[in-house]
Design an enzyme around this catalytic site. Structure first.
Site, PDB file in Angstrom:
ATOM      1  N   GLY A  10      -9.462  38.521  -1.841  1.00  0.00           N
ATOM      2  CA  GLY A  10     -10.110  37.665  -2.842  1.00  0.00           C
ATOM      3  C   GLY A  10     -11.530  38.117  -3.155  1.00  0.00           C
ATOM      4  O   GLY A  10     -11.992  39.159  -2.663  1.00  0.00           O
ATOM      5  N   ASP A  31      -3.247  38.548   3.163  1.00  0.00           N
ATOM      6  CA  ASP A  31      -3.412  37.850   1.877  1.00  0.00           C
ATOM      7  C   ASP A  31      -2.046  37.767   1.205  1.00  0.00           C
ATOM      8  O   ASP A  31      -1.227  38.683   1.346  1.00  0.00           O
ATOM      9  CB  ASP A  31      -4.395  38.622   0.980  1.00  0.00           C
ATOM     10  CG  ASP A  31      -5.026  37.744  -0.089  1.00  0.00           C
ATOM     11  OD1 ASP A  31      -6.256  37.573  -0.084  1.00  0.00           O
ATOM     12  OD2 ASP A  31      -4.278  37.220  -0.942  1.00  0.00           O
ATOM     13  N   ASP A  58       1.600  34.915   4.062  1.00  0.00           N
ATOM     14  CA  ASP A  58       0.961  33.614   3.942  1.00  0.00           C
ATOM     15  C   ASP A  58       0.421  33.167   5.303  1.00  0.00           C
ATOM     16  O   ASP A  58       1.121  33.311   6.315  1.00  0.00           O
ATOM     17  CB  ASP A  58       2.007  32.601   3.441  1.00  0.00           C
ATOM     18  CG  ASP A  58       1.354  31.395   2.830  1.00  0.00           C
ATOM     19  OD1 ASP A  58       0.595  30.701   3.539  1.00  0.00           O
ATOM     20  OD2 ASP A  58       1.587  31.152   1.631  1.00  0.00           O
ATOM     21  N   SER A 124     -18.446  25.163   2.108  1.00  0.00           N
ATOM     22  CA  SER A 124     -19.071  25.185   0.784  1.00  0.00           C
ATOM     23  C   SER A 124     -20.172  24.139   0.706  1.00  0.00           C
ATOM     24  O   SER A 124     -20.097  23.089   1.369  1.00  0.00           O
ATOM     25  CB  SER A 124     -17.990  24.868  -0.256  1.00  0.00           C
ATOM     26  OG  SER A 124     -18.576  24.562  -1.489  1.00  0.00           O
ATOM     27  N   TYR A 148     -10.665  19.246  -3.330  1.00  0.00           N
ATOM     28  CA  TYR A 148     -11.047  20.564  -2.804  1.00  0.00           C
ATOM     29  C   TYR A 148     -12.171  20.397  -1.780  1.00  0.00           C
ATOM     30  O   TYR A 148     -12.089  20.896  -0.649  1.00  0.00           O
ATOM     31  CB  TYR A 148     -11.505  21.490  -3.951  1.00  0.00           C
ATOM     32  CG  TYR A 148     -12.307  22.674  -3.458  1.00  0.00           C
ATOM     33  CD1 TYR A 148     -11.695  23.695  -2.744  1.00  0.00           C
ATOM     34  CD2 TYR A 148     -13.691  22.755  -3.661  1.00  0.00           C
ATOM     35  CE1 TYR A 148     -12.430  24.770  -2.259  1.00  0.00           C
ATOM     36  CE2 TYR A 148     -14.433  23.820  -3.179  1.00  0.00           C
ATOM     37  CZ  TYR A 148     -13.806  24.828  -2.485  1.00  0.00           C
ATOM     38  OH  TYR A 148     -14.546  25.873  -1.986  1.00  0.00           O
ATOM     39  N   LYS A 152     -12.528  20.957   2.581  1.00  0.00           N
ATOM     40  CA  LYS A 152     -13.566  21.705   3.326  1.00  0.00           C
ATOM     41  C   LYS A 152     -14.178  20.817   4.409  1.00  0.00           C
ATOM     42  O   LYS A 152     -14.373  21.252   5.552  1.00  0.00           O
ATOM     43  CB  LYS A 152     -14.652  22.207   2.371  1.00  0.00           C
ATOM     44  CG  LYS A 152     -14.188  23.280   1.409  1.00  0.00           C
ATOM     45  CD  LYS A 152     -13.847  24.574   2.132  1.00  0.00           C
ATOM     46  CE  LYS A 152     -13.250  25.621   1.233  1.00  0.00           C
ATOM     47  NZ  LYS A 152     -12.616  26.724   1.923  1.00  0.00           N
ATOM     48  N   TYR A 176     -21.396  28.048   1.682  1.00  0.00           N
ATOM     49  CA  TYR A 176     -21.887  28.914   0.608  1.00  0.00           C
ATOM     50  C   TYR A 176     -22.460  28.063  -0.516  1.00  0.00           C
ATOM     51  O   TYR A 176     -21.870  27.052  -0.891  1.00  0.00           O
ATOM     52  CB  TYR A 176     -20.767  29.736  -0.035  1.00  0.00           C
ATOM     53  CG  TYR A 176     -19.817  30.443   0.894  1.00  0.00           C
ATOM     54  CD1 TYR A 176     -20.212  30.908   2.142  1.00  0.00           C
ATOM     55  CD2 TYR A 176     -18.503  30.673   0.491  1.00  0.00           C
ATOM     56  CE1 TYR A 176     -19.316  31.571   2.963  1.00  0.00           C
ATOM     57  CE2 TYR A 176     -17.607  31.337   1.304  1.00  0.00           C
ATOM     58  CZ  TYR A 176     -18.015  31.769   2.548  1.00  0.00           C
ATOM     59  OH  TYR A 176     -17.117  32.422   3.354  1.00  0.00           O
TER      60      TYR A 176
END
Ligand code: NAD
Ligand code: UD1
Length: 336
Positions: A10, A31, A58, A124, A148, A152, A176
């Protein structure tokens, strides 16, 4: 060290694999290409002139994970694999809970089985929700506004629980901020299909005349020019943050959440103007209403990363804009 990188094909994973190889680590990438392309594997080898193992599969496939841990002497894992589109997660929450949570649980079970207890996880800044104070410290309050983000936060909690249950785990939760840009070679970068949700990929598509103009979501925020402010970080700096986190998990046990940002906030118009000036290209834009769910400003306090990881972002906003556009130009040349 030998490191398993899930989601290593990714956007952030590929840049991290490059920096891990540059730093002398051995890498095994897992991946399923659900959001990436096989061609990135060659590009990573071309950039580094080094090879690595790749397994297409996976993370939810526990038998496959067991086989990988049996065959390779994995010492640590960097777990990028997961879905990341905020809007899609609102429309299809189960897709997100299933992939993001279940793949993490499978991975943790197999790591436990093989006594591999060093993990760096992609979290995140979204876990800070709508921050009440800036800059954002790691101990700021946590909340989420979409499935989403909730995945996290839930995974962070699962990982904290793992450390409570077994203090020999060593886990870094990297939060991040806004990764943008591309490798300076232009061989790897971010190229979402369709109409991008995020600012930099949208600007790049406008620059390439694939989209007529940028829509700036609101100019009435309480910021220097009224447009949203974010902590953009060059993806190569972010990748180097992972190399530093791997050094950290080698040395310490426990769990630490660490912000990866630059500590500087830039507005939408700052980014547009930098992009225009470094790339000598005009980005037409129009001000439209705010995007629902957006916050005014978000930027990190980065002292913890400096202290614990001995890491600091080096690349400025102009380099981010230059490398993002260079990636597009290189891709265009390669496709001709
Ligand atoms: P990406 O979609 O480019 O990379 C994720 C990779 O994981 C893809 O190659 C995809 O094919 C793979 N993948 C997904 N589910 C998988 C599974 N079950 N098994 C195997 N492979 C699987 O995303 P990215 O931007 O590189 O983000 C990497 C991680 O960082 C994600 O967890 C994301 O949530 C997190 N993150 C990203 C950002 C960002 O702005 N890009 C910000 C904060 C956090
Ligand atoms: C996005 C994610 C967030 C993730 C973060 C870091 C969404 C809704 N949120 O947030 O979960 O943690 O990236 O990667 O995707 N903008 C425009 N026009 C556009 C696109 C964006 O004006 O076409 C503005 C936004 O209003 C915002 C800024 O640009 O002020 C950055 O937006 P974006 O790149 O989507 O990132 P975030 O909103 O920070």
């Amino acid at each position: 060290m030998k490191i398993l990188v899930t989601g290593g094909a990714g956007y952030i994973g590929s840049h991290t694999v490059v920096e891990l190889l540059n730093a002398g680590h051995e890498v095994v990438v897992l991946d399923n290409f659900s959001n990436s392309n096989e061609s990135v594997l060659n590009s990573m080898e071309q950039i580094t002139q080094k090879s690595f193992s790749f397994i297409r599969g996976d993370v939810q496939d526990k038998d496959l994970l067991k086989k990988i841990f049996e065959q390779e002497q994995i010492e640590a894992v960097i777990h990028f694999a997961g879905f990341k589109a905020v809007g899609e997660s609102v429309l299809n929450p189960l897709k997100y809970y299933e992939n993001n949570l279940f793949s993490t649980i499978c991975l943790l079970e197999v790591m436990n089985l093989f006594h591999v207890k060093k993990l760096v996880f992609s979290s995140s800044a979204t876990v800070y929700g709508n921050p009440s104070k800036l800059p954002i410290f790691e101990d700021s309050s946590l909340s989420t506004t979409n499935p989403y983000g909730t995945t996290k936060l839930m995974i962070e909690q699962i990982l904290r629980d793992m450390v409570v249950a077994d203090a020999t785990w060593s886990i870094v939760l990297l939060r991040y901020f806004n990764p943008i840009g591309a490798h300076e070679s232009g061989l790897i970068g971010e190229n979402p299909n369709g109409i991008p949700n995020n600012l930099m990929p949208y600007i790049v598509k406008v620059a390439n005349q694939e989209l007529p103009q940028l829509q700036v979501f609101g100019n009435d925020y309480d910021t220097k020019d009224g447009t949203g402010v974010r902590d953009y970080i060059h993806v190569v700096d972010l990748a180097l943050g992972h190399v530093a986190a791997i050094d950290y998990v080698k040395r310490y046990q426990g769990v630490e959440a660490i912000n990866l940002g630059t500590g500087h906030g830039y507005s939408v118009l700052d980014l547009v103007h930098s992009f225009e000036s470094v790339n000598h290209i005009s980005i037409p834009y129009q001000i439209v209403p705010r995007r629902p769910g957006d916050i005014a400003s978000c930027y990190a306090d980065v002292t913890k990363a400096q202290k614990l990881l001995n890491w600091k972002a080096q690349k400025d906003i102009n380099m981010m804009c230059k490398d993002a556009y260079h990636y597009l130009e290189v891709q265009k040349k390669q496709n001709h």
